[in-house]
Motif scaffolding. Structure first.
Motif, PDB file in Angstrom:
ATOM      1  N   ALA A 138      68.083  58.784  24.437  1.00  0.00           N
ATOM      2  CA  ALA A 138      67.981  59.819  23.406  1.00  0.00           C
ATOM      3  C   ALA A 138      67.890  59.117  22.053  1.00  0.00           C
ATOM      4  O   ALA A 138      68.119  57.906  21.964  1.00  0.00           O
ATOM      5  CB  ALA A 138      69.205  60.734  23.474  1.00  0.00           C
ATOM      6  N   PRO A 139      67.575  59.844  21.002  1.00  0.00           N
ATOM      7  CA  PRO A 139      67.433  59.183  19.698  1.00  0.00           C
ATOM      8  C   PRO A 139      68.650  58.357  19.276  1.00  0.00           C
ATOM      9  O   PRO A 139      68.503  57.340  18.611  1.00  0.00           O
ATOM     10  CB  PRO A 139      67.197  60.355  18.739  1.00  0.00           C
ATOM     11  N   ARG A 140      69.848  58.736  19.672  1.00  0.00           N
ATOM     12  CA  ARG A 140      71.050  58.004  19.262  1.00  0.00           C
ATOM     13  C   ARG A 140      71.417  56.839  20.189  1.00  0.00           C
ATOM     14  O   ARG A 140      72.198  55.980  19.806  1.00  0.00           O
ATOM     15  CB  ARG A 140      72.245  58.947  19.160  1.00  0.00           C
ATOM     16  N   ASN A 141      70.914  56.840  21.416  1.00  0.00           N
ATOM     17  CA  ASN A 141      71.386  55.828  22.362  1.00  0.00           C
ATOM     18  C   ASN A 141      70.290  55.010  23.050  1.00  0.00           C
ATOM     19  O   ASN A 141      70.592  54.179  23.896  1.00  0.00           O
ATOM     20  CB  ASN A 141      72.251  56.482  23.442  1.00  0.00           C
ATOM     21  N   TRP A 142      69.038  55.237  22.725  1.00  0.00           N
ATOM     22  CA  TRP A 142      67.967  54.640  23.521  1.00  0.00           C
ATOM     23  C   TRP A 142      68.031  53.122  23.538  1.00  0.00           C
ATOM     24  O   TRP A 142      67.784  52.500  24.574  1.00  0.00           O
ATOM     25  CB  TRP A 142      66.596  55.142  23.094  1.00  0.00           C
ATOM     26  N   ARG A 143      68.376  52.499  22.421  1.00  0.00           N
ATOM     27  CA  ARG A 143      68.456  51.033  22.394  1.00  0.00           C
ATOM     28  C   ARG A 143      69.557  50.534  23.334  1.00  0.00           C
ATOM     29  O   ARG A 143      69.363  49.577  24.069  1.00  0.00           O
ATOM     30  CB  ARG A 143      68.702  50.537  20.976  1.00  0.00           C
ATOM     31  N   SER A 144      70.697  51.196  23.309  1.00  0.00           N
ATOM     32  CA  SER A 144      71.811  50.788  24.176  1.00  0.00           C
ATOM     33  C   SER A 144      71.462  50.951  25.650  1.00  0.00           C
ATOM     34  O   SER A 144      71.760  50.071  26.461  1.00  0.00           O
ATOM     35  CB  SER A 144      73.060  51.609  23.855  1.00  0.00           C
ATOM     36  N   VAL A 145      70.850  52.073  25.994  1.00  0.00           N
ATOM     37  CA  VAL A 145      70.472  52.321  27.392  1.00  0.00           C
ATOM     38  C   VAL A 145      69.447  51.287  27.854  1.00  0.00           C
ATOM     39  O   VAL A 145      69.597  50.698  28.934  1.00  0.00           O
ATOM     40  CB  VAL A 145      69.930  53.762  27.567  1.00  0.00           C
ATOM     41  N   LEU A 146      68.429  51.039  27.046  1.00  0.00           N
ATOM     42  CA  LEU A 146      67.399  50.079  27.442  1.00  0.00           C
ATOM     43  C   LEU A 146      67.962  48.661  27.504  1.00  0.00           C
ATOM     44  O   LEU A 146      67.663  47.904  28.434  1.00  0.00           O
ATOM     45  CB  LEU A 146      66.210  50.135  26.490  1.00  0.00           C
ATOM     46  N   PHE A 147      68.788  48.296  26.527  1.00  0.00           N
ATOM     47  CA  PHE A 147      69.356  46.949  26.522  1.00  0.00           C
ATOM     48  C   PHE A 147      70.252  46.736  27.746  1.00  0.00           C
ATOM     49  O   PHE A 147      70.156  45.703  28.416  1.00  0.00           O
ATOM     50  CB  PHE A 147      70.145  46.693  25.236  1.00  0.00           C
ATOM     51  N   ALA A 148      71.102  47.709  28.054  1.00  0.00           N
ATOM     52  CA  ALA A 148      71.980  47.583  29.225  1.00  0.00           C
ATOM     53  C   ALA A 148      71.169  47.456  30.511  1.00  0.00           C
ATOM     54  O   ALA A 148      71.505  46.652  31.392  1.00  0.00           O
ATOM     55  CB  ALA A 148      72.921  48.787  29.309  1.00  0.00           C
ATOM     56  N   SER A 149      70.080  48.216  30.612  1.00  0.00           N
ATOM     57  CA  SER A 149      69.246  48.124  31.813  1.00  0.00           C
ATOM     58  C   SER A 149      68.552  46.763  31.888  1.00  0.00           C
ATOM     59  O   SER A 149      68.378  46.209  32.977  1.00  0.00           O
ATOM     60  CB  SER A 149      68.228  49.260  31.868  1.00  0.00           C
ATOM     61  N   MET A 150      68.180  46.203  30.743  1.00  0.00           N
ATOM     62  CA  MET A 150      67.540  44.877  30.727  1.00  0.00           C
ATOM     63  C   MET A 150      68.524  43.786  31.124  1.00  0.00           C
ATOM     64  O   MET A 150      68.179  42.865  31.871  1.00  0.00           O
ATOM     65  CB  MET A 150      66.954  44.588  29.352  1.00  0.00           C
ATOM     66  N   VAL A 151      69.761  43.883  30.638  1.00  0.00           N
ATOM     67  CA  VAL A 151      70.774  42.895  31.012  1.00  0.00           C
ATOM     68  C   VAL A 151      71.043  42.974  32.507  1.00  0.00           C
ATOM     69  O   VAL A 151      71.075  41.947  33.197  1.00  0.00           O
ATOM     70  CB  VAL A 151      72.075  43.106  30.209  1.00  0.00           C
ATOM     71  N   LEU A 152      71.207  44.188  33.031  1.00  0.00           N
ATOM     72  CA  LEU A 152      71.447  44.352  34.466  1.00  0.00           C
ATOM     73  C   LEU A 152      70.277  43.796  35.277  1.00  0.00           C
ATOM     74  O   LEU A 152      70.477  43.043  36.241  1.00  0.00           O
ATOM     75  CB  LEU A 152      71.666  45.825  34.801  1.00  0.00           C
ATOM     76  N   ALA A 153      69.069  44.130  34.888  1.00  0.00           N
ATOM     77  CA  ALA A 153      67.892  43.638  35.612  1.00  0.00           C
ATOM     78  C   ALA A 153      67.826  42.121  35.575  1.00  0.00           C
ATOM     79  O   ALA A 153      67.520  41.475  36.576  1.00  0.00           O
ATOM     80  CB  ALA A 153      66.619  44.244  35.022  1.00  0.00           C
ATOM     81  N   SER A 154      68.135  41.540  34.440  1.00  0.00           N
ATOM     82  CA  SER A 154      68.111  40.087  34.328  1.00  0.00           C
ATOM     83  C   SER A 154      69.164  39.452  35.222  1.00  0.00           C
ATOM     84  O   SER A 154      68.904  38.466  35.903  1.00  0.00           O
ATOM     85  CB  SER A 154      68.339  39.674  32.868  1.00  0.00           C
ATOM     86  N   LYS A 155      70.347  40.028  35.220  1.00  0.00           N
ATOM     87  CA  LYS A 155      71.440  39.481  36.043  1.00  0.00           C
ATOM     88  C   LYS A 155      71.096  39.558  37.534  1.00  0.00           C
ATOM     89  O   LYS A 155      71.432  38.666  38.298  1.00  0.00           O
ATOM     90  CB  LYS A 155      72.744  40.239  35.774  1.00  0.00           C
TER      91      LYS A 155
END
Length: 93
Positions: free
Chosen positions: A54-71
């Protein structure tokens, strides 16, 4: 007191720029970007839309998914402290 105006919805260019920046600074494999999008889709589906970018959380959601995918998928994933440094360089903690 009035409520603060909601932040604007990110454009496709905003999202692409964010992904490119985190990918480059995080030294992630390309597959991690694709897998992170799969994780975001699964998050939205498994919560019936209660949790979604959402407009307030999109960076956090995408970043968390990128960290998980990388791990999970990268052969040589970065340490957690390295990921936090990616955020600090962007001006976020």
């Amino acid at each position: 007191p009035t409520a603060a105006a909601a932040p604007p919805r990110p454009s496709l260019d905003d999202v692409v720029r964010f992904y490119r920046e985190v990918h480059r600074r995080g030294k992630m494999e390309r597959d991690a970007v694709i897998i992170s999008l799969v994780y975001v889709e699964r998050l939205v589906r498994s919560t019936a839309g209660a949790l979604r970018p959402a407009p307030r959380n999109w960076r956090s959601v995408l970043f968390a998914s990128m960290v998980l995918a990388s791990k999970v998928w990268d052969d040589l994933s970065m340490w957690n402290v390295d990921f936090s440094n990616v955020c600090q360089r962007r001006g976020r903690r």
